[in-house]
Scaffold this active site. Structure first.
Site, PDB file in Angstrom:
ATOM      1  CG  ASP A  96      -0.257  -0.025   2.538  1.00 24.59           C
ATOM      2  OD1 ASP A  96       0.800  -0.691   2.650  1.00 24.59           O
ATOM      3  OD2 ASP A  96      -0.750   0.612   3.489  1.00 24.59           O
ATOM      4  CD  GLU A 148       2.866  -0.701   7.827  1.00 30.22           C
ATOM      5  OE1 GLU A 148       3.089  -0.750   9.049  1.00 30.22           O
ATOM      6  OE2 GLU A 148       2.884   0.353   7.179  1.00 30.22           O
TER       7      GLU A 148
HETATM    8 ZN   LIG Z   1       4.518   4.305   6.615  1.00 33.54          ZN
HETATM    9 ZN   LIG Z   2       6.139   1.737   5.780  1.00 33.82          ZN
END
Ligand SMILES: [Zn+2]
Ligand SMILES: [Zn+2]
Length: 389
Positions: A79, A136
């Site tokens: 991401d 994440e």
């Molecule tokens: Zn980050």
């Molecule tokens: Zn990161």
């Protein structure tokens, strides 16, 4: 060609992959284009590929040809961040308000480079799982993969992740125990009764309560947690009111709590809840509190930290490895995976004259010179853990 030569030979391609990911960033759980590209590349290397793990996650498996051995999980993130890029690079984000400002584009490219080198020379004892996780950046991608049976469907004996940092290029930083903090997020809304600024007695102004609350909260880490256990509470946003002569009916505060152990985190959360309730009660306001814990402490296990240290020293020499500096108060959702399997999340310095910005800075860009360094370290770590070296 041995595997290290294969890594060096892949530099141009890793750079190409990295810049293509960079130019087309996608937010957490929406990384369908990125995931499809990762899956296609891994299939091209001859790996077994499963898509849609925990949403948009991808797991690619390499089975060694030298029989049974350990199963090693290596993780990268798919991401990007919801922020506008200002790096000025030719491969700058082509999407408004989204950018790879955390370097996940580079983490993917270096893991893909390692995957290719290992797949081309699979004479290892054991299995390697290349884990590309979604979301994440605070949306819970690691937990989504775990809830989707990550380690049941794709067993791993030990797991590893690497993240870039602003240390000098090529410096490898490894912690035993905690390496990144738990990070909670809170939003408080205090509601009263608006009115004319000339007649505060006919209103219930939430602003003074918000001011007292802010000061009380900011001082909590010094007062309620053990001074020997690092903890941070930051109020990062406060909004309320528009006019100089009007009393607003609500004010919103938002912030974060960070700690390196669960006890300090829980102590701060409980104290925050008490202060919000007490301040609202004292002022006759209503309070709403949204509280979330998207990141656990990222705690490395000692043996796996030692394996990373040994692989890095072996490749780059002892001076290139920093062991056990103070942990980061930033956060990393690999902590949830580390709560289930032994492993190590380590840092790779990417700083040079052309790469001074730290991640999450709009000027940040991943340093392509780190690609071969990171991919080589992945390969050497796998070699050492699967009986090759
Ligand atoms: Zn980050
Ligand atoms: Zn990161």
């Amino acid at each position: 060609m041995n595997r290290m030569d294969a890594v060096r030979a892949a530099e141009a391609e890793m750079t190409e992959w990295r810049r293509a990911f960079h130019a087309a960033p996608e937010l957490g759980f929406e990384e369908s284009g990125t995931a499809a590209r990762v899956a296609a590349l891994c299939r091209g290397f001859g790996l077994e590929v499963t898509e849609g793990v925990g949403g948009t996650g991808v797991v690619a498996t390499l089975r060694g040809t030298r029989g049974d051995g350990r199963a090693i999980g290596l993780r990268a993130e798919l991401d990007a961040l919801p922020m506008q890029e200002a790096s000025g690079r030719d491969w700058c984000s082509g999407r408004d308000g989204i950018s790879h400002a955390c370097g996940h584009d580079g983490h993917m490219a270096m893991l893909l480079g390692a995957a290719r080198a290992l797949a081309a020379a699979p004479d290892i004892a054991g299995t390697v799982r290349f884990i590309f996780q979604p979301a994440e950046e605070g949306l819970g991608g690691a937990r989504a993969m775990l809830a989707d049976g990550l380690f049941d469907r794709f067993p791993c004996d030990e797991i590893y992740a690497a993240h870039n940092c602003d240390a000098p290029l090529g410096q490898v930083i490894v912690h035993h125990g905690p390496m990144a903090a738990a990070a909670d997020r809170f939003e408080i809304v205090l509601e009263g009764q608006g009115g004319h600024g000339a007649e505060p007695h006919r209103a219930q102004n939430p602003l003074p309560a918000a001011a007292r609350l802010l000061l009380a909260l900011e001082s909590l880490p010094a007062r309620v947690t053990d001074a020997r256990r690092p903890a941070v509470l930051t109020v990062g946003a406060i909004r309320g009111g528009e006019a100089f002569n009007a009393i607003p009916d609500r004010v919103r505060l938002a912030g974060t709590i960070r700690a390196l152990d669960e006890q300090a985190r829980a102590t701060l959360e409980a104290a925050l809840r008490r202060h919000v309730a007490a301040q609202a009660e004292a002022e006759g306001l209503t309070a709403r509190l949204d509280y979330a814990s998207p990141f656990a402490v990222t705690r490395n296990s000692d043996a796996e930290a030692d394996h990373v240290i040994a692989a890095a020293r072996d490749l780059f020499g002892a001076a290139a490895v920093t062991v056990d500096p103070p942990p980061e108060m930033g956060s990393e959702d690999f902590g949830f995976m580390l709560a289930e399997r032994p492993g190590c999340c380590f840092l790779l310095g990417q700083g040079d004259d052309d790469h001074r910005a730290v991640c999450h800075d709009p000027r940040f860009d991943f340093n392509d010179r780190l690609l071969t360094i990171g991919a080589a370290l992945w390969v050497r770590l796998v070699e050492r853990r699967t009986g090759c070296v």
